[in-house]
Design an enzyme around this catalytic site. Structure first.
Site, short mmCIF file in Angstrom:
data_model
loop_
_atom_site.label_atom_id
_atom_site.label_comp_id
_atom_site.label_asym_id
_atom_site.label_seq_id
_atom_site.Cartn_x
_atom_site.Cartn_y
_atom_site.Cartn_z
CB SER A 1 -0.94 0.00 1.20
OG SER A 1 -0.20 0.00 2.43
CG ASP A 2 4.10 1.50 2.76
OD1 ASP A 2 4.12 0.53 1.98
OD2 ASP A 2 4.71 1.51 3.85
CB CYS A 3 5.64 0.37 -2.01
SG CYS A 3 6.61 -0.18 -0.59
#
Length: 931
Positions: free
Chosen positions: A633-635
């Site tokens: 998600s954050d990547c």
């Protein structure tokens, strides 16, 4: 109505418990089995486009199914209550109501506990000694297409690497041929003293990149450039950091740190025949150097490079050195053996270390707890199913269950002199007399970060009876389980182009493939695995190590680019900026022509994803490389933001050869983000949380914490919010209601997991300063007022931990103890415990709020960063900055560049103008009132 037979009983209408059980069972069968996967095309999707039955990607039932379960469960409850007294009925109802209140308003399952009752009470210590790595000049880093060519040429097995090459980074040894080359190689040596700092500064890679930069006519910043202000310091930092950018556009660096990874690779190398193609003599020599360098004064090794010695780290690294050919009478080996014997021998090491000992044949499988492959045969809807586990946990225990189910042992263990000797060296008892079953739960306190609760001990004891007496009832489902796990591992290999999700399952998948091929080292699958081993190995001044992933390329590059863009300096470095833009375009998973021709793309269909529990991949961004194939998600968000930030820059707009990004590719990225939001409003890492909080009571690892399910994290939530909002500016009408709902729910989650003191716990870096940056920024981008109690409490928490010299500091103990490190970063930072990276994180949080009341604190922090900048524009390498699974540190050498640049740039471009503007407005208002 009252029951005439008893005043204490209520007479119910004709309610049948049998009918109640039947209704619940019918719901399970209908929604869990028959309607699972229907209608097609909705696997893992968010409301309203959800499956009617059980969705094994989300780990959830539909609202319709939930309502049916609720009604049938209520019927069953009422039918049972008619048989108990009125007081008992009332008690049951009150308990259920209290439980409902706790579910709705209690502590979120994703809220990390803490502080720990038993903080770490030992410190690592090394002998004062400078170690020279004389091989350093003989190693060269290769990336992208060049790395593919080197691997294919050196393996000479007729196989080709698949997947997008960009981002790949490997090291290859060169034997100098000419006299000049030999002389040059011989003179290139790098020194390392772990007693000063066990973290390498990545000097080998940086020296090569800087030399290449100078060879092309580039200039290195020097002392004559004295930055006149914060923005100029950021500019100088970029001028240095641009030299480290690889030809394909990514920023490479050391992602080592854990000490338990490389021994697993060495063990599998040894078991499969000790091939030079697997590990060359030069690689093995560099590995020996690394292991010797990091041995501590007490003879042991830590779980990671900053950890005090543990039985886990010492057992594995002792065995690794012996397998690499170091003699049992070597002084360092003798010292390590004394450490093991002092702690009771390897019967007290952690379960993951025991697993490798069992594979090697120097521990009996009866000494290891059961890992039943037949669990995979449970229906997906079953409350505890391996498919519901966090993917890293699932993908490690997948090959473990296969190898345990076979009770595989190194074929030559009874005749190999090394393994015969190890059976004597590793134990305080005679090997033949050990009652293995009685040792299954033994673990040294130093390894026991997550003590097994009685539930797990009981479950493992019951499984031990299953292993002994299960007979045909065990053998048949186990055979099915072994067939399934073999197919699952084969799918994972192809989905990741034989990289696999991480280093532990990489080597175990590889061993499993070798076993399945009839122990044929020339099999195609095994040879393809061999070609991806260099992806995990890194050379630095402390030798050759195994990284915690195949790198952190996309992650590091996205932070670096956003830092430069926010500083308003990216256009001053157009070549660097364009290379990064092209890199992001090629790194989007399964979105380029090359990646869609790889075998991974065939597994993106719904049937394959359902069978192997894979979240949607296409459109996401990875932590490392596109070929790796696992989106996070954050990547995904940071990659998306990186592209969108660069897209509006002048040097990109005027770039006629810029790679084209279609609208559909951006839409698919946002689809990945939206589907990764958990029920609690937060965002998970790779997948939704498919399990429950009580899964942690079945954590078998001892060494790691909170590994069983994919929790929601403050870091992932804020990053995902940033990506959604950046996307919304370009595409305001695309899934607008879903984006708005996701933002609102995430805002509530961020508030829910904030601690009473204003802090957030950081799960992926050290620790509270890192989490504060995400927490504050997340609330602000959601629209929270800068003076809100949540924002002010967080900033006051940070200000309360600022040191006199203006900096902040933490080390991995903050993560381990779940409490701000008492001495900050004093061990490997400065004398006051401040450090470059934590200071940058704290400043990013405080400057984001743009509040004039924080100006004194901010300016002290900015001056600290400017003072610590070196003449070249670089910053010094300090302590370990990353962490995972609560207890293990991991290295990000690029953080010392990207985050100071970002903090300096945000201060100059965002904080100062906002504060000056606010002061000017206040002054104007005061004059107006006086008039």
């Amino acid at each position: 109505r009252r029951n005439p037979r008893s005043a204490m009983m209520i007479e119910y209408l004709a309610l049948s418990p049998g009918a109640g059980f039947g209704m619940v069972a019918l719901c399970v069968v209908v929604f869990g089995q028959f309607l699972s996967g229907k209608p097609k095309g909705r696997l893992g999707e968010v409301l309203p486009a959800r499956e009617i039955g059980y969705d094994n990607i989300r780990g959830e039932y539909s609202h319709v199914a939930a309502l049916c379960f609720l009604l049938s469960s209520c019927y069953l409850l009422l039918s049972l209550l008619q048989y108990v007294p009125l007081t008992a009925q009332a008690l049951v109802i009150v308990m259920l109501l209290l439980f409902a209140v706790w579910v709705v308003s209690g502590t979120p399952v994703s809220m990390p506990s803490g502080p720990r009752n038993h903080p770490i009470d030992r410190q690592p210590e090394w002998s004062k000694k400078t170690h020279a790595f004389k091989q350093a000049g003989q190693w060269k880093a290769y990336v992208s297409h060049a790395s593919h060519k080197v691997t294919e040429a050196s393996m000479k097995n007729g196989q080709k690497l698949t997947g997008e090459p960009d981002g790949r980074q490997i090291w290859h040894h060169h034997t100098a041929s000419s006299k000049d080359e030999k002389k040059q190689g011989k003179n290139v040596s790098f020194s390392f003293d772990p007693s000063e700092n066990p973290n390498s500064a990545d000097l080998v890679f940086r020296a090569q990149m800087i030399n290449a930069w100078k060879a092309k006519g580039g200039k290195v910043p020097e002392g004559s450039w004295a930055p006149k202000d914060a923005l100029d310091a950021a500019r100088k930092g970029i001028a240095f950091y641009q030299m480290l950018q690889c030809d394909d556009g990514h920023f490479a660096g050391d992602y080592g740190g854990p000490m338990f990874l490389m021994p697993g690779l060495i063990t599998v190398w040894y078991i499969t025949g000790k091939s030079d193609k697997f590990l060359s003599p030069q690689q093995r020599a560099a590995m020996v150097h690394y292991l010797r360098v990091h041995q501590q004064k007490d003879g042991g090794w830590g779980t990671h490079i900053e950890s005090p010695s543990t039985m886990f780290g010492t057992t594995l690294n002792y065995v690794a050195l012996r397998l690499l050919g170091e003699g049992k009478d070597d002084p360092q080996i003798v010292k390590a053996r004394a450490f093991l014997k002092k702690e009771g021998g390897v019967l007290y090491t952690a379960s993951w270390a025991k697993f490798y000992l069992c594979l090697l044949g120097v521990m009996h499988w009866d000494g290891h707890n059961s890992i039943p492959a037949e669990f995979w045969m449970l229906p997906d809807w079953f409350p505890f199913h391996p498919g519901r586990l966090w993917c890293h946990c699932r993908m490690v225990y997948l090959p473990m269950s296969y190898l345990y189910g076979l009770r595989f042992v190194y074929p030559h263990t009874d005749t190999d002199p090394v393994t015969i000797s190890l059976r004597k060296e590793l134990y305080c008892e005679d090997y033949e007399t050990i009652n293995w079953d009685s040792t299954r739960h033994w673990v040294a306190p130093m390894d026991n970060y997550s003590p097994k609760p009685y539930t797990m001990v009981l479950a493992q004891d019951l499984l031990s009876y299953w292993e002994r007496y299960g007979g045909i009832l065990r053998d048949i489902p186990r055979r099915w389980g072994l067939e399934y796990t073999a197919g699952y591992m084969a799918a994972e290999d192809l989905q990741t182009n034989f990289i696999d999700i991480g280093p532990v399952n990489k080597v175990l998948n590889m061993l499993s493939a070798w076993v399945r091929s009839g122990m044929d080292s020339n099999s195609v699958v095994f040879q393809k695995h061999l070609m991806r081993i260099p992806d995990y190995l890194w050379i630095a001044e402390d030798g050759m190590k195994m990284q915690g992933y195949n790198g952190s390329q996309c992650w590091d590059t996205s932070f670096a680019i956003q830092a430069m863009a926010e500083a308003g300096l990216a256009d001053e470095f157009p070549e660097m900026t364009r290379k990064a833009y092209a890199y992001f375009e090629r790194t989007q998973i399964l979105s380029t022509e090359v990646s869609q021709k790889s075998p991974a793309y065939a597994y993106e269909d719904e049937a394959s994803r359902r069978k192997y529990y894979r979240h949607v991949s296409e459109g996401g961004w990875p932590f490392s490389t596109s070929a790796h194939g696992w989106p996070i998600s954050d990547c995904t968000s940071e990659g998306l933001k990186g592209l969108l930030v660069l897209k509006r820059l002048k040097c990109i707009e005027e770039w006629k050869e810029a790679p084209k990004m279609t609208h559909e590719r951006f839409h698919k990225a946002v689809n990945v983000l939206l589907t990764l939001q958990n029920f609690d409003g937060g965002f998970a890492t790779y997948e939704n949380n498919r399990g429950y909080g009580w899964y942690e009571s079945l954590n078998p690892s001892e060494t790691f914490g909170d590994i069983m399910i994919d929790y929601s994290y403050v870091e992932c939530t804020t990053a995902s919010l940033g990506g959604l909002l950046a996307f919304q500016k370009y595409y305001p009408d695309h899934r607008a209601d879903e984006v708005a709902d996701a933002i609102a729910r995430a805002r509530k989650f961020l508030k829910a997991i904030q601690r009473a003191d204003g802090s957030w716990y950081g799960s992926w870096a050290c620790c509270f300063t890192y989490a504060a940056w995400f927490g504050v920024e997340g609330l602000l981008v959601c629209g929270e007022d800068k003076n809100s109690p949540h924002i002010r409490k967080a900033i006051e928490f940070l200000k309360g931990h600022q040191n006199e010299n203006g900096g902040w500091g933490e080390d991995f103990r903050s993560c381990f103890d779940k409490k701000y490190a008492k001495e900050g970063m004093k061990a490997y930072g400065d004398e006051q415990g401040s450090g470059i990276v934590p200071t940058a994180w704290a400043l990013l949080a405080i400057t984001a709020a743009k509040n004039a009341k924080d100006i004194e604190c901010v300016e002290k922090g900015i001056k600290y960063l400017m003072r610590r900048q070196q003449d070249t524009g670089d910053w010094p390498q300090e302590g370990i900055s990353g962490v995972f699974n609560r207890s293990c540190g991991i290295t990000y050498t690029s953080y010392r560049n990207a985050f100071p640049i970002w903090a300096l740039g945000r201060y100059a471009r965002v904080f100062v103008p906002a504060v000056k503007g606010a002061k000017a407005a206040q002054k104007k208002e005061a004059v107006k009132q006086q008039q």
